[in-house]
Design a protein around this motif. Structure first.
Motif, short mmCIF file in Angstrom:
data_model
loop_
_atom_site.label_atom_id
_atom_site.label_comp_id
_atom_site.label_asym_id
_atom_site.label_seq_id
_atom_site.Cartn_x
_atom_site.Cartn_y
_atom_site.Cartn_z
N GLU A 57 0.84 -1.20 0.00
CA GLU A 57 0.00 0.00 0.00
C GLU A 57 0.87 1.25 0.00
O GLU A 57 0.58 2.23 -0.69
CB GLU A 57 -0.94 0.01 1.22
N SER A 61 0.88 3.99 -2.90
CA SER A 61 0.67 5.41 -2.61
C SER A 61 1.80 6.25 -3.19
O SER A 61 1.56 7.30 -3.78
CB SER A 61 0.58 5.60 -1.09
N SER A 65 1.57 9.09 -6.13
CA SER A 65 2.12 10.44 -5.94
C SER A 65 3.04 10.80 -7.10
O SER A 65 3.00 11.92 -7.61
CB SER A 65 2.89 10.53 -4.63
#
Length: 137
Positions: A57, A61, A65
């Motif tokens: 995760e 993420s 980004s």
């Protein structure tokens, strides 16, 4: 004698029953220990999988980004390109206007030159006419 035989038989039964109870308790204790060990193993496996999921995760993420940042840079690059194209069009228009003004000035200079030559020619003709007729002033 029958009573003694019966008591001996009952004593043997009690011993067997007690041995069976001890055996059952021993097996129950062993099963309980195995179950605890399996539960600890399962808990460790769940914790390990949870850690892997959290890491995945986190990587997801971070990737999102980076994608968002790349999209922002692409948008900024497109905006800069659009701005540069507009400036280029404005510069081209200004250059065309300057060229047109220059062409008009060149035409005007040619007219002035012709007019100056014509005035010079007329002045020369007038001067010649005066020279030819000195008595008429």
């Amino acid at each position: 004698k029958a009573l003694q035989a019966k008591e001996a038989s009952m004593s043997q039964q009690e011993q067997r029953l007690e041995a069976a109870e001890q055996d059952a308790e021993k097996r129950a204790s062993q099963s309980q220990a195995e179950a605890k060990q399996e539960a600890r193993h399962a808990a460790a496996k769940v914790a390990s999988e949870q850690k892997v999921l959290e890491e995945m995760e986190s990587q997801r993420s971070a990737a999102l980004s980076r994608v968002a940042a790349a999209e922002k840079r692409a948008d900024e690059a497109r905006a800069a390109e659009q701005q540069a194209m507009q400036k280029a069009a404005t510069s081209e228009h200004a250059a065309n206007t300057s060229n047109a003004e220059l062409a008009n000035l060149e035409k005007q200079m040619k007219r002035w030159k012709k007019e100056a030559q014509a005035a010079e020619t007329r002045a020369e003709e007038a001067s010649m006419q005066k020279a030819a007729a000195p008595g008429q002033a």
